[in-house]
Design an enzyme around this catalytic site. Structure first.
Site, PDB file in Angstrom:
ATOM      1  N   THR A 198       7.909  33.417 -24.267  1.00  0.00           N
ATOM      2  CA  THR A 198       6.744  32.528 -24.455  1.00  0.00           C
ATOM      3  C   THR A 198       6.670  32.157 -25.925  1.00  0.00           C
ATOM      4  O   THR A 198       7.094  32.927 -26.778  1.00  0.00           O
ATOM      5  CB  THR A 198       5.403  33.234 -24.109  1.00  0.00           C
ATOM      6  OG1 THR A 198       5.433  33.649 -22.748  1.00  0.00           O
ATOM      7  CG2 THR A 198       4.193  32.335 -24.334  1.00  0.00           C
ATOM      8  N   THR A 249       1.174  36.429 -26.334  1.00  0.00           N
ATOM      9  CA  THR A 249       2.444  36.422 -25.610  1.00  0.00           C
ATOM     10  C   THR A 249       2.648  37.841 -25.069  1.00  0.00           C
ATOM     11  O   THR A 249       1.944  38.763 -25.468  1.00  0.00           O
ATOM     12  CB  THR A 249       3.631  36.035 -26.524  1.00  0.00           C
ATOM     13  OG1 THR A 249       3.693  36.959 -27.626  1.00  0.00           O
ATOM     14  CG2 THR A 249       3.475  34.623 -27.077  1.00  0.00           C
ATOM     15  N   GLY A 250       3.636  37.989 -24.202  1.00  0.00           N
ATOM     16  CA  GLY A 250       3.879  39.310 -23.621  1.00  0.00           C
ATOM     17  C   GLY A 250       3.393  39.351 -22.184  1.00  0.00           C
ATOM     18  O   GLY A 250       3.306  38.301 -21.523  1.00  0.00           O
ATOM     19  N   GLY A 252       1.584  38.781 -19.303  1.00  0.00           N
ATOM     20  CA  GLY A 252       0.475  37.870 -19.056  1.00  0.00           C
ATOM     21  C   GLY A 252      -0.634  38.481 -18.234  1.00  0.00           C
ATOM     22  O   GLY A 252      -1.824  38.202 -18.452  1.00  0.00           O
TER      23      GLY A 252
HETATM   24  N1  GLY Z   1       2.810  35.667 -21.335  1.00  0.00           N
HETATM   25  C1  GLY Z   1       3.664  34.931 -20.513  1.00  0.00           C
HETATM   26  C2  GLY Z   1       3.566  35.301 -19.103  1.00  0.00           C
HETATM   27  O1  GLY Z   1       3.240  36.427 -18.781  1.00  0.00           O
HETATM   28  O2  GLY Z   1       3.828  34.456 -18.269  1.00  0.00           O
END
Ligand code: GLY
Length: 348
Positions: A198, A249-250, A252
């Site tokens: 991301t 990010t990470g 989600g």
């Molecule tokens: N943070 C990106 C996702 O989990 O899709």
């Protein structure tokens, strides 16, 4: 922030808190020496582009999208746009959102197939509709109508990774049996190789206007239709022109559960620095992660989430559960910096 400004800001914050509502902070409007931008570690070039564009007078949200488009176009980045890792059926599904501080508007697309620049489509949703979020086939038809060209987003590299994953699929698929949320869930999670990428980018123009954007191919090999935090306003991305920007990010799912982006911005509205606001979000993830399959042997979250923030005065901060690096750009140019983190080591 000067002492006087800080005092009036905190007084406003305290009054708002006493009234049981979020304060409307009063940052003094002062021109920044240069625009600033913060992004995930894969956004070094993106923050440079965003700052350059804002220097040319672009609105922060447009500058943010210009920056992340470079990463969406890069077939080597397997977490975003072209070359992003696909869902479990080998289909790339992209999520993105944008938010514009001055207008308070946002646009987003989720589970969008065949269009490599979902952040640009999200901008069109914001500017040409009365809606915030379009998904799936509707989002694709909307993108087509605005002239976006369809292409196969699965590169040779991402296709090979998907095939490799599929050969080991029985051990690493994304379905969770109900009993895996119980005592024995950890054994299952040990085999679950959580892979997200991301890019989030938060931007502040010299006049203090803010804008932000998050774009992703989401969780690798996800169940088709799975949507993470990235296209959800208030989760993977949020901004408030009186406060600043917040994004993530990470994993989600963890960010959605604490409404990460808006949480970060709210913490700044209550007087926290950008870094401390992000640390509060990381702590909240750690505190609210309870099921055993999501915890390591020490009881810590067995995944990574990173938070990013800028405030209206151009201060930048970022924090994560585990150690790592993020990208920023200000008057001193683009560079990487270490996250403040809850735990010293990188995520396993
Ligand atoms: N943070 C990106 C996702 O989990 O899709």
């Amino acid at each position: 922030m000067t002492d006087v400004t800080r005092r009036s800001f905190l007084a406003t914050a305290a009054a708002g808190a006493a009234a049981g509502s979020l304060p409307a902070p009063t940052f003094a409007i002062r021109r920044l020496r240069a625009p600033v931008a913060v992004a995930s570690g894969n956004g070094l070039q993106a923050v440079q582009i965003a700052v350059q564009r804002m220097g040319e007078g672009w609105r922060p949200v447009d500058a943010a999208v210009a920056g992340v488009s470079v990463v969406e176009d890069d077939p080597e980045d397997d977490s975003v746009g072209l070359g992003g890792l696909p869902n479990e059926e080998g289909v790339v599904e992209l999520d993105a959102c944008v938010m514009d501080g001055p207008s308070g508007l946002a646009g987003a697309v989720a589970a969008l197939q065949n269009i490599k620049n979902p952040a640009q489509v999200a901008l069109k949703v914001m500017r040409h509709t009365d809606h915030v979020l379009l998904v799936g086939e509707g989002a694709l038809r909307f993108a087509r109508a605005y002239g976006f060209v369809e292409q196969n987003l699965l590169t040779e590299r991402s296709r090979k990774k998907w095939l490799e994953w599929r050969e080991r699929r029985s051990a690493v698929d994304k379905w969770v049996a109900p009993d895996e949320n119980g005592e024995h869930g950890r054994e299952w999670f040990d085999q679950y190789k959580h892979k997200t990428g991301t890019i989030h980018l938060g931007a502040v123009a010299p006049n203090g206007d803010v804008g932000s954007c998050t774009t992703t191919s989401g969780l690798a090999f996800k169940i088709p239709g799975r949507v993470g935090d990235s296209p959800l306003i208030g989760c993977g991305n949020y901004c408030d022109n009186e406060v600043g920007t917040g994004g993530a990010t990470g994993r989600g799912e963890a960010c959605i559960l604490i409404n990460g982006g808006s949480f970060v911005v709210q913490q700044m509205a209550l007087g926290k620095s950008p870094t401390d606001a992000c640390l509060e979000a990381a702590k909240r993830v750690a505190r609210t992660t309870k099921v055993r399959r999501l915890l390591d042997a020490k009881g810590r979250p067995a995944f990574q989430v990173q938070f990013y923030a800028t405030d209206k005065n151009g201060r930048i901060g970022a924090a994560a559960l585990y150690a790592g690096r993020y990208a920023l750009c200000d008057e001193n140019g683009p560079r990487h910096a270490d996250f403040a983190s809850l735990y010293d080591e990188p995520v396993k």
